[in-house]
Structures are given as structure tokens and as C-alpha cells.
Design an enzyme around this catalytic site. Structure first.
Site, PDB file in Angstrom:
ATOM      1  CB  ILE A   1      -0.944   0.025   1.219  1.00 14.63           C
ATOM      2  CG1 ILE A   1      -1.742  -1.291   1.302  1.00 14.63           C
ATOM      3  CG2 ILE A   1      -1.866   1.237   1.143  1.00 14.63           C
ATOM      4  CD1 ILE A   1      -2.552  -1.623   0.074  1.00 14.63           C
ATOM      5  CE  LYS A   2       4.325   5.186  -4.876  1.00 15.19           C
ATOM      6  NZ  LYS A   2       4.424   5.284  -6.348  1.00 15.19           N
TER       7      LYS A   2
END
Length: 214
Positions: A82-83
Site C-alpha cells: 500500500i502506497k
């Protein structure tokens, strides 16, 4: 050093993967938009090509929205990372996801202190943007050296992804400094393999071969 490819273009990812150069993929909303396809569709296809971390960015700017998006993205494939943006809300989300065992990549980092905060929050990866710093007449690679030193000083587990790479020199400097990963546009990956003397040598070999009696 690991190479990630910085693109959402599935054709580029396939070609780079065939060269044996892809350890992972980073995407962002801008790259997905260029593809003209649905976000989840692109991410799912990428996970079928590359057996490595695939960074997918949330759109929400507040903690609860980030967590809701991250929870859905993490369901797509175990390799999804997850960015999250380097903001106070992003740090809160990083901590929450760390406690849940979900990997994160904190992005849009421009100072060593931002990288330190992200690592302390539990980020799996931190992504400093060297090219954008160069664009405003700062030394982008200098912060990579500073982050490397800080992480080594304290034995921090977060890996450094050098992002916003514009040319082969950025990759060379990253390797010399000891960054863990470079995330590289496909065009720059191809430049890494090129040198005029290599081309000249091949041309000379072929010319000489034509002179050999058949």
C-alpha cells in the site's frame, strides 16, 4: 540492488520482466490514468506478470479512508504494497497497517527526516524522489546518502526505494550509496544496457565475420 519498474504500462512490464530486470513494480494514480484502464484491473494483471512487491497507491487523504482503501487493495494479491503519502494522516495509516501486517510504501519523501518518520511509523519501504529535488536545484542524491546513514545508524528495517529516477547516473549513484531499490522508468532501464562502444564492437565483430571464408 533490486530494480522495480515505475510504470502501469503492462506491455513495458512484460518486456522488462523478460529481460530479468524486474523485482517489483511501483504505480501511482498518474501512471494508472495514462493506461486508460480501471485501477483494479491493471493491478490484478500486473500481479500475474511480476512475482514481487506491487505498490498500489490510495487516493484518500485521511486515515479512515486510507485504511478502507488499503484493506480492499490488500485483498487483490499477497504481493500488494500500500502506497501512502508522507503526511501526518499517512503516517497514522502506516502505523495502523503495520499493526495489521500489511506492507506499506511511504511516498513523496523529500527530506531525510520524512524518511525517518516513515520508518518509525512502520513503513516497509520509503520512497525519496531524487529527480524532483534536482528539478528545483537541490541535490536529490544527497538525501539518499543521508537516509542510508540514518537507517544504518539505528538498524532500521525500512528499505529505501530511490524514486523519480531520470537517468542512468541516478541508478549508478544509488548503487554506490547502497540504496536497497531503484524504481526505474522502462526507458531508463533500456539506457542502462547501452554504450556506443558496445554497439561499435558488435559492428566490428560482424564486419570481421563477413571476411571469414565460408
Amino acid at each position: 540492488m533490486k530494480f522495480f519498474i515505475d510504470t502501469a504500462d503492462v506491455k513495458e512490464i512484460r518486456e522488462a520482466n523478460e529481460l530479468g530486470l524486474v523485482d517489483g513494480v511501483t504505480t501511482n494514480p498518474s501512471l494508472i490514468a495514462k493506461s486508460g484502464r480501471r485501477f483494479e484491473e491493471v493491478i490484478k494483471e500486473i500481479t500475474g506478470i511480476v512475482d514481487g512487491p506491487i505498490s498500489a497507491e490510495v487516493i484518500s487523504l485521511e486515515h479512515d479512508g486510507m485504511i478502507a482503501e488499503a484493506t480492499e487493495l490488500a485483498k487483490i494479491h499477497p504481493n500488494i504494497v500500500i502506497k501512502l503519502p508522507m503526511t501526518p494522516e499517512g503516517l497514522k495509516a502506516t502505523k495502523t497497517l503495520y499493526k495489521r501486517g500489511i506492507k506499506t510504501n511511504v511516498t513523496l519523501i523529500f527530506t531525510p527526516m520524512q524518511a525517518l518518520l516513515a520508518a518509525k511509523a512502520g513503513a516497509t519501504y520509503v520512497s525519496p524522489f531524487v529527480g524532483r529535488l534536482d528539478d528545483i536545484s537541490q541535490n536529490g542524491m544527497a538525501i539518499i546518502q543521508e537516509i542510508r546513514t540514518i537507517f544504518d545508524n539505528y538498524g532500521m528495517d525500512a528499505e529505501i526505494i530511490v524514486a523519480s529516477i531520470r537517468n542512468p547516473i541516478h541508478v549508478l549513484d544509488s548503487a554506490l550509496i547502497g540504496a536497497d531499490i531503484c524504481t526505474i522508468p522502462y526507458s531508463v532501464m533500456l539506457q542502462l544496457a547501452k554504450h556506443p562502444l558496445t554497439d561499435a564492437g558488435i559492428k566490428k565483430f560482424l564486419e570481421d565475420w563477413e571476411k571469414v571464408p565460408k
